[in-house]
Design an enzyme around this catalytic site. Structure first.
Site, PDB file in Angstrom:
ATOM      1  N   GLU A  98      33.376  33.425  43.849  1.00  9.72           N
ATOM      2  CA  GLU A  98      33.886  34.637  43.198  1.00  9.72           C
ATOM      3  C   GLU A  98      34.708  34.237  41.969  1.00  9.72           C
ATOM      4  O   GLU A  98      35.287  33.149  41.922  1.00  9.72           O
ATOM      5  CB  GLU A  98      34.725  35.429  44.223  1.00  9.72           C
ATOM      6  CG  GLU A  98      35.390  36.682  43.725  1.00  9.72           C
ATOM      7  CD  GLU A  98      34.455  37.753  43.167  1.00  9.72           C
ATOM      8  OE1 GLU A  98      33.678  37.437  42.258  1.00  9.72           O
ATOM      9  OE2 GLU A  98      34.554  38.918  43.601  1.00  9.72           O
ATOM     10  N   ASP A  99      34.758  35.134  40.978  1.00 15.51           N
ATOM     11  CA  ASP A  99      35.525  34.811  39.768  1.00 15.51           C
ATOM     12  C   ASP A  99      37.031  34.926  40.011  1.00 15.51           C
ATOM     13  O   ASP A  99      37.798  34.039  39.674  1.00 15.51           O
ATOM     14  CB  ASP A  99      35.088  35.674  38.572  1.00 15.51           C
ATOM     15  CG  ASP A  99      35.122  37.180  38.836  1.00 15.51           C
ATOM     16  OD1 ASP A  99      35.432  37.601  39.978  1.00 15.51           O
ATOM     17  OD2 ASP A  99      34.832  37.945  37.902  1.00 15.51           O
ATOM     18  N   ASP A 102      41.550  39.799  43.414  1.00 17.11           N
ATOM     19  CA  ASP A 102      42.567  40.706  42.893  1.00 17.11           C
ATOM     20  C   ASP A 102      43.125  41.492  44.090  1.00 17.11           C
ATOM     21  O   ASP A 102      43.981  40.982  44.820  1.00 17.11           O
ATOM     22  CB  ASP A 102      41.883  41.589  41.841  1.00 17.11           C
ATOM     23  CG  ASP A 102      42.838  42.454  41.056  1.00 17.11           C
ATOM     24  OD1 ASP A 102      43.913  41.974  40.682  1.00 17.11           O
ATOM     25  OD2 ASP A 102      42.491  43.625  40.801  1.00 17.11           O
ATOM     26  N   PHE A 151      45.796  40.921  32.678  1.00 16.71           N
ATOM     27  CA  PHE A 151      44.347  41.071  32.646  1.00 16.71           C
ATOM     28  C   PHE A 151      43.708  39.837  32.021  1.00 16.71           C
ATOM     29  O   PHE A 151      43.949  39.493  30.872  1.00 16.71           O
ATOM     30  CB  PHE A 151      43.889  42.349  31.941  1.00 16.71           C
ATOM     31  CG  PHE A 151      42.511  42.715  32.367  1.00 16.71           C
ATOM     32  CD1 PHE A 151      42.309  43.427  33.550  1.00 16.71           C
ATOM     33  CD2 PHE A 151      41.403  42.285  31.655  1.00 16.71           C
ATOM     34  CE1 PHE A 151      41.023  43.708  34.001  1.00 16.71           C
ATOM     35  CE2 PHE A 151      40.115  42.564  32.096  1.00 16.71           C
ATOM     36  CZ  PHE A 151      39.927  43.286  33.272  1.00 16.71           C
ATOM     37  N   ASP A 158      35.202  39.606  32.530  1.00 12.23           N
ATOM     38  CA  ASP A 158      34.991  40.521  31.412  1.00 12.23           C
ATOM     39  C   ASP A 158      36.046  41.612  31.342  1.00 12.23           C
ATOM     40  O   ASP A 158      36.757  41.891  32.314  1.00 12.23           O
ATOM     41  CB  ASP A 158      33.637  41.216  31.564  1.00 12.23           C
ATOM     42  CG  ASP A 158      33.663  42.292  32.651  1.00 12.23           C
ATOM     43  OD1 ASP A 158      34.033  41.981  33.795  1.00 12.23           O
ATOM     44  OD2 ASP A 158      33.339  43.458  32.342  1.00 12.23           O
TER      45      ASP A 158
END
Ligand code: IMP
Ligand code: MG
Length: 179
Positions: A98-99, A102, A151, A158
């Site tokens: 996973e990137d 969160d 962010f 992205d």
């Protein structure tokens, strides 16, 4: 594109070094296990591609795409499967790539789904972890870097479909999304 970045948090060199370490640890553990590497599209694409080249053992590669329902810009915690796996993972060790973790909703949903499908074991390998935002108790087994509550874009991540191709991880200027 680069003008939209406030700070580079992890450079290409930082990322390469950390990936070498993570892949060595994973290779030690999985060399005789024949796992399936499940990449979560689209954010984890760059990370997963660079990681599997460093994994020195037999493996299969598969991917899923998920999206989370949103209310304004707040995650509702409901996750939907947009693209399913192409192969069975029954009886197979699985590593989810996973990137970023969160709220944790995405990985909670996916680990439940893959457990229901009969995975032999499930581990999570995340490039980034943003623990300040966690809503559910999900922890990665392998984490590249812990990031602050900002962010983040680049190296697959992205904002509105942009910045995935940046070779580094950076903080997006607030002016880009606060309008
Ligand atoms: P979670 O379900 O809230 O843990 O969110 C996971 C997904 O939200 C990730 O796979 C990312 O696609 C996206 N995401 C969360 N934080 C960021 C960020 O800082 N930048 C870009 N994407 C993010
Ligand atoms: Mg994602």
């Amino acid at each position: 594109m680069n003008n939209d970045i406030q700070t580079i948090v992890y450079s290409q060199d930082d990322i390469n070094q950390r990936l070498n370490q993570l892949a060595n640890t994973i290779t030690e553990k999985y060399r005789d296990q024949f796992p399936v590497i499940v990449s979560v599209m689209t954010g984890a694409m760059v990370f997963a591609t660079d990681m599997i080249k460093r994994m020195n053992f037999k493996l299969n590669v598969d991917y899923v795409d998920v999206s989370s329902y949103e209310n304004g810009d707040q995650s509702t915690g409901q996750v939907k499967l947009v693209q399913d796996l192409s192969h069975s993972i029954k009886g197979r060790p699985v590593i989810i790539m996973e990137d970023i973790i969160d709220t944790g909703y995405t990985l909670q949903y996916l680990t439940n789904l893959l457990a229901d499908r009969g995975a032999k074991s499930i581990e999570i390998c995340a490039l980034l972890d943003k623990p300040a935002r966690r809503q559910v108790n999900v922890e990665a087994d392998y984490v590249g870097f812990t990031v602050p509550d900002e962010f983040i874009v680049g190296y697959g991540l992205d904002y509105d479909g942009l910045y995935r191709n940046l070779p580094f991880v950076g903080i997006l200027k607030r002016s880009v999304y606060e309008n």
